[in-house]
Design a protein around this motif. Structure first.
Motif, short mmCIF file in Angstrom:
data_model
loop_
_atom_site.label_atom_id
_atom_site.label_comp_id
_atom_site.label_asym_id
_atom_site.label_seq_id
_atom_site.Cartn_x
_atom_site.Cartn_y
_atom_site.Cartn_z
N TYR A 74 0.88 -1.22 -0.04
CA TYR A 74 -0.08 -0.08 -0.03
C TYR A 74 1.02 1.40 0.00
O TYR A 74 1.94 1.32 0.23
CB TYR A 74 -0.67 0.04 1.12
N ALA A 75 0.27 2.41 -0.34
CA ALA A 75 0.69 3.59 -0.26
C ALA A 75 -0.37 4.26 0.62
O ALA A 75 -1.61 4.43 0.39
CB ALA A 75 1.02 4.50 -1.52
N VAL A 76 0.17 5.16 1.64
CA VAL A 76 -0.82 5.90 2.46
C VAL A 76 -0.92 7.19 1.96
O VAL A 76 0.26 7.83 2.06
CB VAL A 76 -0.38 5.97 4.15
N VAL A 77 -2.05 7.89 1.43
CA VAL A 77 -2.03 9.04 1.05
C VAL A 77 -2.90 10.16 2.09
O VAL A 77 -3.76 9.79 2.49
CB VAL A 77 -2.88 9.27 -0.41
N ALA A 78 -2.17 11.31 2.29
CA ALA A 78 -2.86 12.16 3.13
C ALA A 78 -3.07 13.59 2.20
O ALA A 78 -2.42 13.81 1.25
CB ALA A 78 -1.97 12.70 4.39
N ARG A 79 -4.22 14.10 2.28
CA ARG A 79 -4.72 15.08 1.70
C ARG A 79 -5.36 16.24 2.57
O ARG A 79 -6.11 16.06 3.57
CB ARG A 79 -5.58 14.96 0.66
N SER A 80 -5.04 17.58 2.20
CA SER A 80 -5.38 18.68 3.09
C SER A 80 -5.60 19.73 2.01
O SER A 80 -4.64 20.43 1.73
CB SER A 80 -4.48 19.00 4.18
N GLY A 81 -6.77 20.24 1.80
CA GLY A 81 -6.95 21.24 0.64
C GLY A 81 -6.55 20.68 -0.58
O GLY A 81 -6.60 19.50 -0.97
N PRO A 82 -5.51 21.62 -1.22
CA PRO A 82 -4.75 21.23 -2.39
C PRO A 82 -3.75 20.40 -2.11
O PRO A 82 -2.99 19.88 -3.34
CB PRO A 82 -4.67 22.49 -2.98
N ARG A 83 -3.34 20.33 -0.87
CA ARG A 83 -2.11 19.41 -0.83
C ARG A 83 -2.21 18.06 -0.55
O ARG A 83 -3.37 17.56 -0.31
CB ARG A 83 -1.47 20.15 0.37
N ALA A 84 -1.14 17.26 -1.05
CA ALA A 84 -1.00 15.82 -0.75
C ALA A 84 0.25 15.48 -0.39
O ALA A 84 1.27 16.09 -0.89
CB ALA A 84 -1.71 15.33 -2.22
N ALA A 85 0.34 14.23 0.25
CA ALA A 85 1.56 13.52 0.58
C ALA A 85 1.31 12.08 0.44
O ALA A 85 0.23 11.65 0.98
CB ALA A 85 2.21 14.12 1.84
#
Length: 753
Positions: A366-377
């Motif tokens: 897996y990849a864990v993806v975090a998003r907040s508004g337009p940002r992603a990591a």
């Protein structure tokens, strides 16, 4: 030409984001769907099609219905039939007295429209991207005189007729007779997609060109027999599971682009269905868990029964989400994306301290993806086994990429949508903005060291890979679409009327990408849309050897004519034995090219050479061997490789291949990029359709550094170990080629035999 509409608005991009495969999460703060901020863009067209095709598989948050409306014009416009297709929907409406139509209650996605009235029909309109709740009006379908295509559908192996096959194109349909013949009338002029389906065979989609008001005769289409698979789905205690959805997923890099639905289990947990030949995994999903088979190597006509799929206990991923300065990122949206299939979990929200938990994940990487508004990591390469709990912290970045979007004449393209995602990232880990005055864009808060950039505009798209963090002055040039065209004959001078064309760019740093298509033509002619550039072009057809050439797609218009002659292939028989005891080996792979011993080589859309597998008695029949002298290769799990065996041009066997076994000859699956090096770090071979090949690495390149670390003076084994790594993680390979230094970024994948 088929009319294509390109809507680059963020509503359309958000609609595509809804197509990701989802399953419910049972973790804290679980929601029913993935985050779908408007800035999320889909990096890869093949992945986008896979996501859209599987929208209905898992529950997503209800989306506001959209609508398409317009008018049919021309003779017979009043009372004309308008057919809509897309998102697993097929709707037909009749126009009013003014030729107007309206089709509502549409979920977000891509749609195509066709219109017909007697002997009149309109060119296909679309694909039309439709956002959630979006209403697109003013669509016009022009009725013109239709054409027709007739010919025959044959079995790929026996060359015998296939009766009762259904052919459809636009709004027209026809069935084959006992002799496999068909006559498909009422086709709109221009390019169309011809679909052929028949029980027991693999369905086929082919591009055809229909002349206005004319009839084409003599088209020969070939269908491959499917394999039949049956089995049961149960819980660990043996209780049958009713209502589980069962899928067959083909081995591929990136998304599983052609997962097919076998069906739903009956009350006793049984399932059955037809599957395309190749390397596949069966997957069953139910509310109480997921089951997955071992990989199966299926051949045309195989009947494989008794497959037992047992639901697994899910695993968990826990961790914290941090801002770039190390403080907790409270409220960030977090998902887990399985690398192989690109399926996303349900989204959860990080708590006040940035902590999250995603539960009930099926086994996988897996990849864990975090998003907040337009940002992603994202954090990739997290391997989950049944019942596991793994920790993964994700940190938002502070990198910036800045540049301009221009057209082929270097004029700025204001309003183009620009997205960036870390190389090797999951689809949802993209950040997007709109190009402003002068075509300028600035992407901020990026997480990663190297990025893939994509610009989308109604006039086309542009891509750049390996863009370094904090890069300035990046130019995304949207080039006008070009075309490769040519004519294909066999070695007896007859046109090949059913063929596959694959074009790989010789240089990928200018944004060119693989283009491919399946074509049917009485004259053996093909027209393949692509970006301008130089390409390696491969043409394949059932019953013939694959041929390769090079051609250049110009900045405007189409290429010079490509003329290729395909030679009829031949059959070689033989056996594979274990060299230690001379016992026959079942399930051994036999191929005329060493790259076809690898699963991704066999999955290539137009591989060169032929391959097969031995039966239970160790015998094989290689029906697609190339003409002339060939070299046979063989391998089998637990038995190693065979010494290559040369077979003369006139020989059809039987031959014997002896597996060496033991030691370094043992095949093993590993995570790499699919290339071979010599001690001087020259790349001697790049495996067809592997990660390195698709990233633009070419045989003859010399490696300078890996992830920025120079390789000069280092042991070859150490460098190879650095190239290998965890599935789904990128590796920056800097090479020298013709006096240039290029940094190419393949994504590590499971390299399987």
């Amino acid at each position: 030409m088929r009319k294509r509409l390109a809507f680059a608005g963020v509503a359309g991009l958000a609609a595509l984001a809804l197509g990701f495969w989802l399953w419910p999460s049972s973790g804290p703060d679980a929601t029913s769907s993935a985050s779908s901020e408007p800035s999320v863009a889909v990096r890869d067209a093949a992945k986008r099609r896979a996501a859209l095709a599987n929208l209905a598989r898992f529950a997503v948050a209800p989306a506001q219905a959209g609508e398409l409306s317009g008018k049919v014009v021309g003779p017979g416009a009043a009372g004309a039939h308008v057919a809509l297709a897309g998102m697993r929907l097929n709707k037909t409406v009749t126009t009013d007295a003014e030729g107007a139509f309206k089709i509502g209650e549409l979920p977000p996605g891509e749609y195509k429209l066709d219109a017909s009235a007697g002997e009149m029909a309109a060119e296909t309109l679309g694909p039309i991207p439709l956002g959630a709740g979006e209403q697109i009006g003013g669509l016009v379908l022009q009725l013109v005189q239709t054409g027709s295509v007739s010919g025959q559908v044959l079995d790929a192996a026996t060359r015998g007729p296939v009766p009762n096959a259904l052919l459809t194109a636009g709004g027209a349909s026809a069935a084959t007779g006992d002799d496999g013949s068909f006559d498909l009338r009422g086709l709109p002029p221009g390019e169309a997609t011809l679909s052929v389906a028949c029980a027991g065979y693999v369905s086929s989609s082919t591009h055809i060109t229909v002349p206005r008001g004319k009839k084409q005769t003599g088209v020969t289409l070939v269908l491959t027999r499917a394999a039949h698979v049956a089995g049961t789905v149960s819980r660990s205690d043996g209780t049958p599971v009713a209502g589980a959805m069962v899928f067959a997923e083909r081995y591929d890099f990136g998304a599983v682009a052609d997962a097919s639905v076998l069906g739903t289990t009956a009350d006793d947990g049984t399932f059955a269905g037809d599957v395309a030949p190749g390397r596949v995994t069966l997957r069953a999903t139910a509310q109480t868990g997921e089951a997955k088979s071992n990989e199966l190597e299926l051949h045309a006509g195989d009947v494989l029964e008794g497959q037992k799929l047992v639901l697994d206990v899910g695993g968990d991923i826990v961790g914290q989400i941090f801002e770039a300065d190390g403080s907790p990122a409270a409220g960030a949206t977090v998902l887990a994306v399985e690398i192989e299939s690109q399926r996303a979990s349900g989204a959860v929200s990080a708590g006040p301290d940035g902590r999250y938990q995603i539960s009930g994940l099926p086994a996988g990487v897996y990849a864990v993806v975090a998003r907040s508004g337009p940002r992603a990591a994202q954090q990739a390469g997290i391997r989950i086994e049944p019942g596991d709990t793994q920790k993964a912290d994700v940190r938002f970045g502070g990198a910036t990429v800045e540049g301009v979007v221009v057209d082929a004449s270097n004029q700025p393209l204001v309003g183009a949508q620009v997205s960036a995602s870390p190389e090797g990232a999951a689809m949802v880990a993209a950040t997007g903005v709109e190009a402003g005055p002068g075509g300028h864009f600035k992407l901020e808060g990026l997480s990663g060291t190297r990025f893939a950039l994509k610009a989308t505009h109604p006039s086309g798209t542009a891509e750049l890979h390996g863009v370094a963090a904090d890069a300035r002055g990046v130019v995304l040039k949207v080039a006008a679409q070009s075309e490769l065209w040519g004519t294909v004959f066999d070695d007896q001078g007859q046109a090949v009327t059913d063929l596959q064309v694959v074009a790989d760019p010789l240089v990928t740093t200018d944004g060119a990408a693989r283009a491919m298509g399946h074509f049917a033509s009485v004259s053996g002619e093909f027209h393949l849309p692509c970006a301008p550039g130089k390409y390696r072009v491969r043409v394949a057809a059932t019953g013939y050897s694959t041929e390769t050439t090079q051609s250049e797609a110009p900045a405007h218009g189409k290429s010079n004519e490509i003329r290729l002659t395909l030679r009829h292939d031949r059959t070689i028989t033989g056996t594979v034995v274990d060299g230690r005891n001379n016992a026959p080996v079942a399930g051994a792979h036999v191929a005329t090219r060493s790259t076809l011993l690898y699963a991704f080589g066999r999955a290539s859309p137009a591989h060169q050479g032929g391959w097969t597998a031995t039966d239970a008695t160790g015998h094989f029949t290689l029906r697609d061997a190339e003409p002339g002298q060939v070299t046979l290769f063989a391998s089998a799990e637990g038995h190693g490789f065979a010494r290559p065996l040369q077979v003369g041009a006139e020989s059809s066997g039987p031959v014997q291949l002896v597996l060496q076994g033991g030691g370094q000859n043992q095949p093993e699956d590993f995570a790499g990029v699919g290339m071979q090096l010599d001690p001087s770090f020259h790349i001697t071979q790049v495996f067809d359709s592997g990660p390195a090949d698709l990233a633009g690495v070419r045989a003859g390149d010399t490696i300078v550094s890996i992830d920025g670390q120079p390789v000069a003076g280092r042991p070859l084994g150490d460098v190879i170990n650095e190239i290998r790594g965890e599935v789904g993680t990128p590796v920056a390979v800097t090479v020298q080629r013709d006096g240039q230094t290029l940094t190419l970024v393949p994504t590590r994948a499971q390299v399987k035999f």
